[in-house]
Design a protein around this motif. Structure first.
Motif, PDB file in Angstrom:
ATOM      1  N   LEU A   1       3.105   4.082   0.485  1.00  0.00           N
ATOM      2  CA  LEU A   1       3.491   3.195  -0.615  1.00  0.00           C
ATOM      3  C   LEU A   1       4.996   2.915  -0.612  1.00  0.00           C
ATOM      4  CD1 LEU A   1       1.262   4.687  -3.461  1.00  0.00           C
ATOM      5  CD2 LEU A   1       0.789   2.705  -2.017  1.00  0.00           C
ATOM      6  N   ASN A   2       5.798   3.925  -0.257  1.00  0.00           N
ATOM      7  CA  ASN A   2       7.257   3.731  -0.273  1.00  0.00           C
ATOM      8  C   ASN A   2       7.745   2.879   0.888  1.00  0.00           C
ATOM      9  OD1 ASN A   2       8.045   5.168  -2.575  1.00  0.00           O
ATOM     10  ND2 ASN A   2       7.722   7.103  -1.513  1.00  0.00           N
ATOM     11  N   LEU A   3       7.100   3.041   2.038  1.00  0.00           N
ATOM     12  CA  LEU A   3       7.629   2.353   3.229  1.00  0.00           C
ATOM     13  C   LEU A   3       7.033   0.956   3.419  1.00  0.00           C
ATOM     14  CD1 LEU A   3       7.782   5.389   5.682  1.00  0.00           C
ATOM     15  CD2 LEU A   3       9.725   4.078   4.822  1.00  0.00           C
ATOM     16  N   HIS A   4       5.875   0.701   2.805  1.00  0.00           N
ATOM     17  CA  HIS A   4       5.238  -0.577   3.117  1.00  0.00           C
ATOM     18  C   HIS A   4       6.100  -1.790   2.720  1.00  0.00           C
ATOM     19  CE1 HIS A   4       3.523  -2.677  -0.334  1.00  0.00           C
ATOM     20  NE2 HIS A   4       3.169  -3.574   0.551  1.00  0.00           N
ATOM     21  N   PRO A   5       6.926  -1.713   1.619  1.00  0.00           N
ATOM     22  CA  PRO A   5       7.726  -2.898   1.296  1.00  0.00           C
ATOM     23  C   PRO A   5       8.794  -3.217   2.344  1.00  0.00           C
ATOM     24  CG  PRO A   5       7.640  -1.380  -0.581  1.00  0.00           C
ATOM     25  CD  PRO A   5       7.069  -0.662   0.596  1.00  0.00           C
ATOM     26  N   LEU A   6       9.267  -2.205   3.085  1.00  0.00           N
ATOM     27  CA  LEU A   6      10.331  -2.535   4.043  1.00  0.00           C
ATOM     28  C   LEU A   6       9.880  -2.556   5.499  1.00  0.00           C
ATOM     29  CD1 LEU A   6      11.659   0.365   5.267  1.00  0.00           C
ATOM     30  CD2 LEU A   6      12.655   0.404   3.016  1.00  0.00           C
TER      31      LEU A   6
ATOM     32  N   VAL B   1      -3.962   6.608  -4.258  1.00  0.00           N
ATOM     33  CA  VAL B   1      -5.078   6.121  -3.431  1.00  0.00           C
ATOM     34  C   VAL B   1      -5.481   4.719  -3.909  1.00  0.00           C
ATOM     35  CG1 VAL B   1      -7.449   6.580  -2.671  1.00  0.00           C
ATOM     36  CG2 VAL B   1      -5.852   8.480  -2.989  1.00  0.00           C
ATOM     37  N   ASN B   2      -5.548   4.532  -5.222  1.00  0.00           N
ATOM     38  CA  ASN B   2      -5.922   3.211  -5.753  1.00  0.00           C
ATOM     39  C   ASN B   2      -4.913   2.143  -5.349  1.00  0.00           C
ATOM     40  OD1 ASN B   2      -8.125   4.329  -6.938  1.00  0.00           O
ATOM     41  ND2 ASN B   2      -7.180   4.570  -8.958  1.00  0.00           N
ATOM     42  N   LYS B   3      -3.617   2.503  -5.430  1.00  0.00           N
ATOM     43  CA  LYS B   3      -2.577   1.528  -5.048  1.00  0.00           C
ATOM     44  C   LYS B   3      -2.702   1.165  -3.574  1.00  0.00           C
ATOM     45  CE  LYS B   3       0.978   2.537  -8.461  1.00  0.00           C
ATOM     46  NZ  LYS B   3       1.833   3.630  -8.865  1.00  0.00           N
ATOM     47  N   MET B   4      -2.943   2.183  -2.735  1.00  0.00           N
ATOM     48  CA  MET B   4      -3.088   1.928  -1.304  1.00  0.00           C
ATOM     49  C   MET B   4      -4.292   1.008  -1.053  1.00  0.00           C
ATOM     50  SD  MET B   4      -5.199   2.972   1.397  1.00  0.00           S
ATOM     51  CE  MET B   4      -5.945   4.525   0.900  1.00  0.00           C
ATOM     52  N   ARG B   5      -5.409   1.301  -1.726  1.00  0.00           N
ATOM     53  CA  ARG B   5      -6.617   0.485  -1.502  1.00  0.00           C
ATOM     54  C   ARG B   5      -6.381  -0.960  -1.950  1.00  0.00           C
ATOM     55  NH1 ARG B   5     -10.517   3.509   0.610  1.00  0.00           N
ATOM     56  NH2 ARG B   5     -10.904   5.625  -0.140  1.00  0.00           N
ATOM     57  N   ALA B   6      -5.601  -1.137  -3.020  1.00  0.00           N
ATOM     58  CA  ALA B   6      -5.307  -2.499  -3.483  1.00  0.00           C
ATOM     59  C   ALA B   6      -4.477  -3.246  -2.431  1.00  0.00           C
ATOM     60  CB  ALA B   6      -4.569  -2.451  -4.812  1.00  0.00           C
ATOM     61  N   LEU B   7      -3.531  -2.539  -1.801  1.00  0.00           N
ATOM     62  CA  LEU B   7      -2.710  -3.181  -0.758  1.00  0.00           C
ATOM     63  C   LEU B   7      -3.576  -3.583   0.437  1.00  0.00           C
ATOM     64  CD1 LEU B   7       0.459  -0.865  -0.778  1.00  0.00           C
ATOM     65  CD2 LEU B   7       0.370  -3.275  -1.455  1.00  0.00           C
ATOM     66  N   VAL B   8      -4.511  -2.695   0.788  1.00  0.00           N
ATOM     67  CA  VAL B   8      -5.413  -2.993   1.913  1.00  0.00           C
ATOM     68  C   VAL B   8      -6.269  -4.219   1.563  1.00  0.00           C
ATOM     69  CG1 VAL B   8      -7.338  -2.116   3.319  1.00  0.00           C
ATOM     70  CG2 VAL B   8      -5.429  -0.600   2.726  1.00  0.00           C
ATOM     71  N   ALA B   9      -6.811  -4.231   0.333  1.00  0.00           N
ATOM     72  CA  ALA B   9      -7.690  -5.337  -0.089  1.00  0.00           C
ATOM     73  C   ALA B   9      -6.938  -6.673  -0.097  1.00  0.00           C
ATOM     74  CB  ALA B   9      -8.245  -5.048  -1.485  1.00  0.00           C
ATOM     75  N   SER B  10      -5.627  -6.613  -0.421  1.00  0.00           N
ATOM     76  CA  SER B  10      -4.858  -7.872  -0.465  1.00  0.00           C
ATOM     77  C   SER B  10      -4.339  -8.272   0.916  1.00  0.00           C
ATOM     78  CB  SER B  10      -3.687  -7.723  -1.442  1.00  0.00           C
ATOM     79  OG  SER B  10      -2.725  -6.849  -0.871  1.00  0.00           O
ATOM     80  N   GLY B  11      -4.597  -7.439   1.914  1.00  0.00           N
ATOM     81  CA  GLY B  11      -4.163  -7.763   3.277  1.00  0.00           C
ATOM     82  C   GLY B  11      -2.719  -7.380   3.562  1.00  0.00           C
ATOM     83  N   ALA B  12      -2.076  -6.613   2.639  1.00  0.00           N
ATOM     84  CA  ALA B  12      -0.657  -6.264   2.817  1.00  0.00           C
ATOM     85  C   ALA B  12      -0.444  -5.094   3.781  1.00  0.00           C
ATOM     86  CB  ALA B  12      -0.039  -5.940   1.467  1.00  0.00           C
ATOM     87  N   MET B  13      -1.494  -4.316   4.016  1.00  0.00           N
ATOM     88  CA  MET B  13      -1.406  -3.208   4.992  1.00  0.00           C
ATOM     89  C   MET B  13      -2.800  -2.939   5.556  1.00  0.00           C
ATOM     90  SD  MET B  13      -1.265   0.301   2.734  1.00  0.00           S
ATOM     91  CE  MET B  13      -2.086   1.232   4.055  1.00  0.00           C
ATOM     92  N   ASP B  14      -2.858  -2.051   6.571  1.00  0.00           N
ATOM     93  CA  ASP B  14      -4.153  -1.749   7.194  1.00  0.00           C
ATOM     94  C   ASP B  14      -4.531  -0.292   6.969  1.00  0.00           C
ATOM     95  OD1 ASP B  14      -4.388  -4.349   8.424  1.00  0.00           O
ATOM     96  OD2 ASP B  14      -2.754  -3.690   9.741  1.00  0.00           O
ATOM     97  N   LEU B  15      -5.826  -0.054   6.908  1.00  0.00           N
ATOM     98  CA  LEU B  15      -6.355   1.311   6.833  1.00  0.00           C
ATOM     99  C   LEU B  15      -7.341   1.470   7.971  1.00  0.00           C
ATOM    100  CD1 LEU B  15      -6.948   4.042   5.385  1.00  0.00           C
ATOM    101  CD2 LEU B  15      -8.638   2.817   4.000  1.00  0.00           C
ATOM    102  N   ALA B  16      -7.166   2.532   8.778  1.00  0.00           N
ATOM    103  CA  ALA B  16      -8.109   2.796   9.860  1.00  0.00           C
ATOM    104  C   ALA B  16      -8.693   4.181   9.672  1.00  0.00           C
ATOM    105  CB  ALA B  16      -7.391   2.702  11.207  1.00  0.00           C
ATOM    106  N   ILE B  17     -10.010   4.286   9.751  1.00  0.00           N
ATOM    107  CA  ILE B  17     -10.665   5.585   9.614  1.00  0.00           C
ATOM    108  C   ILE B  17     -10.980   6.096  11.015  1.00  0.00           C
ATOM    109  CG2 ILE B  17     -12.611   6.851   8.582  1.00  0.00           C
ATOM    110  CD1 ILE B  17     -10.569   5.559   6.578  1.00  0.00           C
ATOM    111  N   GLY B  18     -10.404   7.246  11.353  1.00  0.00           N
ATOM    112  CA  GLY B  18     -10.615   7.802  12.676  1.00  0.00           C
ATOM    113  C   GLY B  18      -9.478   8.734  13.027  1.00  0.00           C
ATOM    114  N   GLN B  19      -9.377   9.081  14.299  1.00  0.00           N
ATOM    115  CA  GLN B  19      -8.339  10.027  14.715  1.00  0.00           C
ATOM    116  C   GLN B  19      -7.526   9.447  15.853  1.00  0.00           C
ATOM    117  OE1 GLN B  19      -9.108  14.123  14.664  1.00  0.00           O
ATOM    118  NE2 GLN B  19     -11.243  13.892  14.082  1.00  0.00           N
ATOM    119  N   VAL B  20      -6.230   9.687  15.809  1.00  0.00           N
ATOM    120  CA  VAL B  20      -5.376   9.256  16.923  1.00  0.00           C
ATOM    121  C   VAL B  20      -5.655  10.206  18.084  1.00  0.00           C
ATOM    122  CG1 VAL B  20      -2.998   8.921  17.704  1.00  0.00           C
ATOM    123  CG2 VAL B  20      -3.613   8.396  15.328  1.00  0.00           C
ATOM    124  N   THR B  21      -6.089   9.639  19.211  1.00  0.00           N
ATOM    125  CA  THR B  21      -6.441  10.517  20.337  1.00  0.00           C
ATOM    126  C   THR B  21      -5.387  10.492  21.449  1.00  0.00           C
ATOM    127  OG1 THR B  21      -7.783   8.702  21.156  1.00  0.00           O
ATOM    128  CG2 THR B  21      -8.949  10.501  20.036  1.00  0.00           C
TER     129      THR B  21
END
Ligand SMILES: Cc1cc2nc3c(=O)[nH]c(=O)nc-3n(C[C@H](O)[C@H](O)[C@H](O)COP(=O)(O)OP(=O)(O)OC[C@H]3O[C@@H](n4cnc5c(N)ncnc54)[C@H](O)[C@@H]3O)c2cc1C
Length: 342
Positions: A171-176, A196-216
């Motif tokens: 939430l802090n870094l997404h604006p910059l 969590v709600n704020k993050m989900r709202a940003l994802v829904a508005s297309g302002a950031m991405d959420l990926a479910i999984g693991q960095v391999t």
């Protein structure tokens, strides 16, 4: 060339015991600088149980870990301590009788007549995520703490984790940042529901991405990341382009560099005498959870008592020519002046 910071006392660890030591030293006119590897003060109280109630602080029937930390900060305010957070004291060398030089991992240098080790269970260190080949990227484009948000301006950031740190920094870094992708192994977060709600709202508005999984695995050159491969729970692989990655997998406590300071240790603790809490090296004291003596109880109140006695002996090193007169804060105008109440 780094300028040397000169102080009467250097306190290693800004947990409750390190913080209260500032008060006891301050009453006796000794100035302190404090160093802590965490990016906040309060040690275990602030990091491990900020919202849990503590019931055994004398005179305070109930206070949370964060509440106690805030109260201690208020109590030491008259003495103007200087905090160096996000810094690990790596080395201590003796350069006088006694005069010590301490150096942090980032190259800050302190000179102090007295060193107080209030390092608790050791230094909090970030848990490294299980990604093969991550080491060459660390501190170049993979960071376990955010020291300066500006460093990430206009970057494509991957933030990994599902706890408060991961969500807060998202939430802090997404604006910059140019783009933030949050990656978590499941679509269920341990962080505060509001974040969590704020993050989900940003994802829904297309302002950031959420990926479910693991960095391999990571891709890049010379320590500079260019992308991370994310394996989804269905086995699919996606490549996320990025300039930096911030994994937040929690912290563990490790004794760390304390073991290399030439101080006698007993089962990873520092043995001290109960009159002064001085270690095997004159002018170096150990108070709080890090020390050991017969009957030691790892309680905050024990560390407070140890700080008061430590300050009496520390005074002899800082002011060898001055005689110390015992005084009560209730009745001494000179102590009250120092506290700014008289
Ligand atoms: C869940 C839980 C509940 C608890 N409840 C109670 C309770 O009810 N009552 C009670 O009295 N006690 C309680 N405790 C214990 C109490 O928290 C500890 O006794 C207390 O935090 C010890 O304080 P400290 O300042 O000695 O060390 P810590 O709080 O451990 O702080 C030490 C600090 O030193 C830093 N550090 C270490 N090495 C370095 C280095 N080389 N460079 C820079 N920084 C360094 C660490 O990062 C840390 O922030 C509880 C502990 C836990 C985990």
């Amino acid at each position: 060339m780094t300028e040397t910071i000169k102080t009467d006392v250097l306190i290693i660890g800004a947990g409750p015991v390190g913080l209260f030591a500032v008060f006891e030293l301050g009453l006796l006119d000794m100035k302190a600088h404090l160093v802590d590897i965490l990016d906040k003060v309060g040690g275990q109280c602030a990091e491990l149980y900020p919202e849990k109630p503590i019931y055994d602080i004398p005179g305070i029937p109930l206070v949370t870990g964060q509440g106690l930390t805030d109260a201690l900060m208020e109590q030491v305010r008259p003495f103007g301590p200087t905090f160096h957070l996000g810094e690990m004291v790596e080395t201590i060398e003796q350069i006088g009788d006694p005069l010590y030089r301490a150096t942090t991992g980032s190259g800050k240098v302190f000179e102090a007549k007295v060193i107080v080790i209030a390092a608790g269970g050791g230094s909090f260190q970030p848990k490294r995520p299980p990604i093969a080949g991550i080491e060459p990227y660390e501190e170049k484009s993979v960071f376990y703490a955010v020291r300066r948000m500006e460093a990430f301006r206009d970057q494509r950031l991957i933030i990994v984790g599902g706890g408060d740190s991961a969500l807060d920094w998202t939430l802090n870094l997404h604006p910059l940042a140019r783009r933030v992708t949050l990656i978590h192994r499941r679509d269920d977060f341990r962080a505060a529901p509001d974040s969590v709600n704020k993050m989900r709202a940003l994802v829904a508005s297309g302002a950031m991405d959420l990926a479910i999984g693991q960095v391999t695995s990571l891709e890049g050159e010379g320590g500079q990341l260019s992308s991370a491969v994310v394996k989804g729970n269905d086995g699919s692989e996606t490549r996320v382009e990025c300039d930096a990655m911030l994994p937040f997998f929690g912290l563990t406590m490790k004794l760390g560099p304390v073991a290399n300071w030439g101080i006698e240790l007993k089962d990873n603790l520092i043995p001290v005498g109960t009159e002064t809490f001085e270690t095997s090296r004159p002018g170096i004291f150990a108070i709080g959870d890090i020390n050991w003596y017969p009957g030691k109880l790892k309680l905050i109140l024990s560390g407070f008592h140890e700080g008061a006695l430590m300050a009496q002996k520390a005074h002899r090193y800082v002011y060898p020519e001055k005689r110390l007169v015992f005084q009560y804060t209730t009745s001494s105008t000179s102590l009250q002046k120092k506290l700014g109440v008289a």
